[in-house]
Design an enzyme around this catalytic site. Sequence first.
Site, mmCIF file in Angstrom:
data_model
loop_
_atom_site.group_PDB
_atom_site.id
_atom_site.type_symbol
_atom_site.label_atom_id
_atom_site.label_comp_id
_atom_site.label_asym_id
_atom_site.label_seq_id
_atom_site.Cartn_x
_atom_site.Cartn_y
_atom_site.Cartn_z
ATOM 1 N N SER A 239 0.883 -1.572 0.392
ATOM 2 C CA SER A 239 -0.100 0.122 -0.123
ATOM 3 C C SER A 239 0.953 1.136 0.257
ATOM 4 O O SER A 239 1.747 1.443 1.147
ATOM 5 C CB SER A 239 -0.978 -0.292 0.953
ATOM 6 N N TYR B 37 -2.004 0.557 10.999
ATOM 7 C CA TYR B 37 -2.302 -0.384 9.259
ATOM 8 C C TYR B 37 -0.932 0.390 8.336
ATOM 9 O O TYR B 37 -0.353 -0.529 8.047
ATOM 10 C CB TYR B 37 -3.179 1.040 8.260
#
Length: 261
Positions: free
Chosen positions: A146, A159
């Site tokens: 990501s 995250y």
Amino acid sequence: MGDVIEAGAASAKRAVVTGASSGIGAASVRALVKAGWTVVALARREAKLKALVEEVGPAASYVVCDLTDEASTQAAVERVLAGGPVKALVNCAGAAFGKDPVATASLDDWRGMYELNVIGTLRITQKLLPGLKRAPGGGTVLVISSTAGIEPYEGGAGYCASKFAERVMARVLRLEQIGEPLRVIDIAPGMVETDEFSLKRFGGDAQRAAAVYAGVPSPLKAEDIAECVTWALGQPDTVDIDQIVVRPRAEGSYTKVYRER
């Protein structure tokens, strides 16, 4: 664990896709089969896996697998390898839980993200690595990380930290395997609108999930990332696409997003 739905004859282009019950994982299964791969889909939800395989056809099969569980993953890998050699592992399984500041974030949320995004990726990669290197022409480990693993943002520490770790793991594996018949590819998507990612992050709050994409013209879809996966894997075995960073045109960074009023 659930039964494998048997695919057709063994293929030299056989891939394992984790997180295949939805989102980028499911889209990658569809795209790879279309590109001529035989695919084994891994995820926890058997009903969704079964529906996907029935949709895609005989080039796909599935094994129910929880990557956060050692016994489940080991059993799944044994089932996969019993069906033939594997040339590519596509690590799509991952999730974000919560968006709280560091001072008040849930330890359980952080633990859950690390167990799935980092340890789960490590576990399945370790188990399939020897076989991948024995694949004709060499194998590939592909990680869907990501842009959160590149640029941190407020509320995303847990995250971001897990995705930084996943990206570093891929990069170090690439360095450690130099000279071996193995490619290691990292695809880092920005804003991708899927049915479940933001909904899970916000504990099922549909309004908060929808707000993530509100006003953004044409955020990425899971199919866009699946095309990147297919293209990267389709390069010659001696060509390693080290990293792809892909965002919608409207997103310059996490904090610089164009939204129509």
